[in-house]
Design a protein around this motif. Sequence first.
Motif, PDB file in Angstrom:
ATOM      1  N   GLY A 114       0.707  -1.342   0.260  1.00 27.18           N
ATOM      2  CA  GLY A 114       0.201  -0.341  -0.146  1.00 27.18           C
ATOM      3  C   GLY A 114       0.639   1.556  -0.164  1.00 27.18           C
ATOM      4  O   GLY A 114       0.561   1.892   0.368  1.00 27.18           O
ATOM      5  N   CYS A 115       1.610   1.298  -0.843  1.00 25.51           N
ATOM      6  CA  CYS A 115       2.923   2.178  -0.740  1.00 25.51           C
ATOM      7  C   CYS A 115       2.743   3.358  -2.002  1.00 25.51           C
ATOM      8  O   CYS A 115       3.368   4.319  -2.456  1.00 25.51           O
ATOM      9  CB  CYS A 115       4.188   1.654  -0.648  1.00 25.51           C
ATOM     10  N   SER A 116       1.937   3.219  -3.070  1.00 24.97           N
ATOM     11  CA  SER A 116       1.587   3.708  -3.893  1.00 24.97           C
ATOM     12  C   SER A 116       1.347   5.253  -3.322  1.00 24.97           C
ATOM     13  O   SER A 116      -0.788   5.305  -2.568  1.00 24.97           O
ATOM     14  CB  SER A 116       0.769   3.167  -5.576  1.00 24.97           C
ATOM     15  N   TYR A 117       1.446   6.487  -4.544  1.00 27.71           N
ATOM     16  CA  TYR A 117       0.464   7.755  -3.717  1.00 27.71           C
ATOM     17  C   TYR A 117       0.969   8.834  -5.057  1.00 27.71           C
ATOM     18  O   TYR A 117       2.280   8.887  -5.368  1.00 27.71           O
ATOM     19  CB  TYR A 117       1.063   8.021  -2.623  1.00 27.71           C
ATOM     20  N   ALA A 118       0.241   9.423  -5.298  1.00 26.95           N
ATOM     21  CA  ALA A 118       0.807  10.959  -6.151  1.00 26.95           C
ATOM     22  C   ALA A 118       0.314  12.152  -5.040  1.00 26.95           C
ATOM     23  O   ALA A 118      -0.741  12.599  -4.121  1.00 26.95           O
ATOM     24  CB  ALA A 118      -0.656  10.833  -6.682  1.00 26.95           C
ATOM     25  N   GLN A 119       0.772  13.461  -5.438  1.00 24.87           N
ATOM     26  CA  GLN A 119       0.934  14.602  -4.309  1.00 24.87           C
ATOM     27  C   GLN A 119      -0.803  15.446  -4.402  1.00 24.87           C
ATOM     28  O   GLN A 119      -1.075  15.835  -4.424  1.00 24.87           O
ATOM     29  CB  GLN A 119       1.929  14.931  -3.995  1.00 24.87           C
ATOM     30  N   SER A 120      -1.021  14.716  -5.981  1.00 26.97           N
ATOM     31  CA  SER A 120      -2.788  15.237  -6.096  1.00 26.97           C
ATOM     32  C   SER A 120      -2.989  15.587  -7.776  1.00 26.97           C
ATOM     33  O   SER A 120      -2.389  13.959  -7.686  1.00 26.97           O
ATOM     34  CB  SER A 120      -2.166  17.032  -6.785  1.00 26.97           C
TER      35      SER A 120
END
Length: 539
Positions: free
Chosen positions: A398-404
């Motif tokens: 669960g380490c997927s991320y986008a800042q916007s």
Amino acid sequence: MTHSRRDFLKTSAGAAAAAAIGSRILSAGEAFAATRSTPGDPAVRALMQVALDVAKSGGASYADVRVSARRQQNVGTRDKIVTGVGDTDTFGLGVRTLVDGSWGFAATSNLTKDSIATVTRLALEQARANRASQLKPVVLASTPGNQIGEWASPIKTDPFTVPIPEKVALLLAANEVAAKVKSVRTVTSSMFFLKEEKTLMTSDGSYIVQTIYRTLPSMTVTAVNDDRTDFQTRASNDVAPMGLGYEHVLAAKLAENAERWANDAVQKLSAKPVEPGRYDLLLHPSNLWLTCHETVAHPTELDRALGFEANYAGTSFVAPPADVLGKLKFGSTIMNVVGDREQPGSLGAIGWDDEGVKPTKFDIIRNGVFVDYQTTREQATMLADYYRKVGKPVKSYGCSYAQSWADVQFQRMPNVSIQPGRNDYVWEDMISQMDKGIAIVGDGSFSIDQQRYNGQFAGQVFYEIKGGKIVGMLKDVAYQFKTPQFWGSMKVIGGPRSYHMGGAFGDAKGQPGQSNAVSHGCPPSLFSQVNIINTGRRS
């Protein structure tokens, strides 16, 4: 003011688009909702469904769509004046497609049916173009899919409901307290707040609505001696940023702590310069979190270890995976480090990541041995052989991320935290165990090489320890190390009562760069015979 999803659709062409989507799309959205109760705005769901339908018809084997409303506010002061107030918001949609094993991504702030269809086709075209130069197709680890739900940061008071004059008054009152301390020259203070409402919809049936808050109150005091030949600062970085609301500002008690921080800055003016050499070193969590971030969290990002990522933080000495997983002695046997995005109030806390994966707590270092990397769905399959060998499922952490909404999601670190020890030592207990050494509170400047192997870190306040007691303050202190040797010298670790979270709002990575917010928890830790240098200015 920031837009809500409904407000945006009411006050823009989005409302007309929702009405014009047509019975086929609305029927798909209604069929989706019929199986179970779904959160969020039905009009937003319908617009997101447009992207998924275009992606599927265009040959995507997988697609995800994110709609995000993001608001940030800064309030800054210096001494008796307000230096600035900023309040910004942004709203839009990003779509990612996987075609023949390659990714494509595009985004828009124009939420109309035609615009969403256009950017989805752009994402499809980009994916096909990327396939031409990609050596291996992307393979995704399986997920349960059909994740339906809502999650929100556990706040008590929405900081955006608190009037600006009230925030300014609190900061100026704290400045006034610090300024009364003799030799204090300048006091700055600020508050930073973020609120993000984001919705994720995936082609494997997930629909997730999350509301995330982050808050940071801060203060820096500068003291100058009488002949103006020296100045020293004390930052309030023992108050960490948190995934909480305005209650965190009140709990920080800036006015109540201002005098202490001011006195620390003044005492540093007359503190004894440190004598270089090797000392036992006790690090407070407000200092150690940053060392953990730079020397443990960054090098255990799998893309760095594989050489796919080198921006901002370089690659990693924890490589290649086949040679280090389950084998590399990273630290002493009392060192245990976990990754998670579940800790309440942490900056990295979420209900699902930006691929619809519900994160779990996982071991990175166990009893001093490196055992796992941080992963996304794509990355987990790269470690499939190792996971099968040790009996672990091949799944994302669960380490997927986008800042916007305008940025593509990729691997970002979760909260990476050192676990407390079995003996419930607190700071004072550990000082009493030191015969001759140095204790450091608060983080400061640092330098580290591009593989996270050689480093030099400073701090805010430095204490000389003799015979189990603090005997005075030091200045110009920094500690140098090689990462495995440093963590291998850990000989005593604090217990659960002394565990504390530090963190950063602006952890940069990628190209184009993105910023992630992350917390690192740790107890105070005592290291044996660390090299200490004097960083003092010399004429």
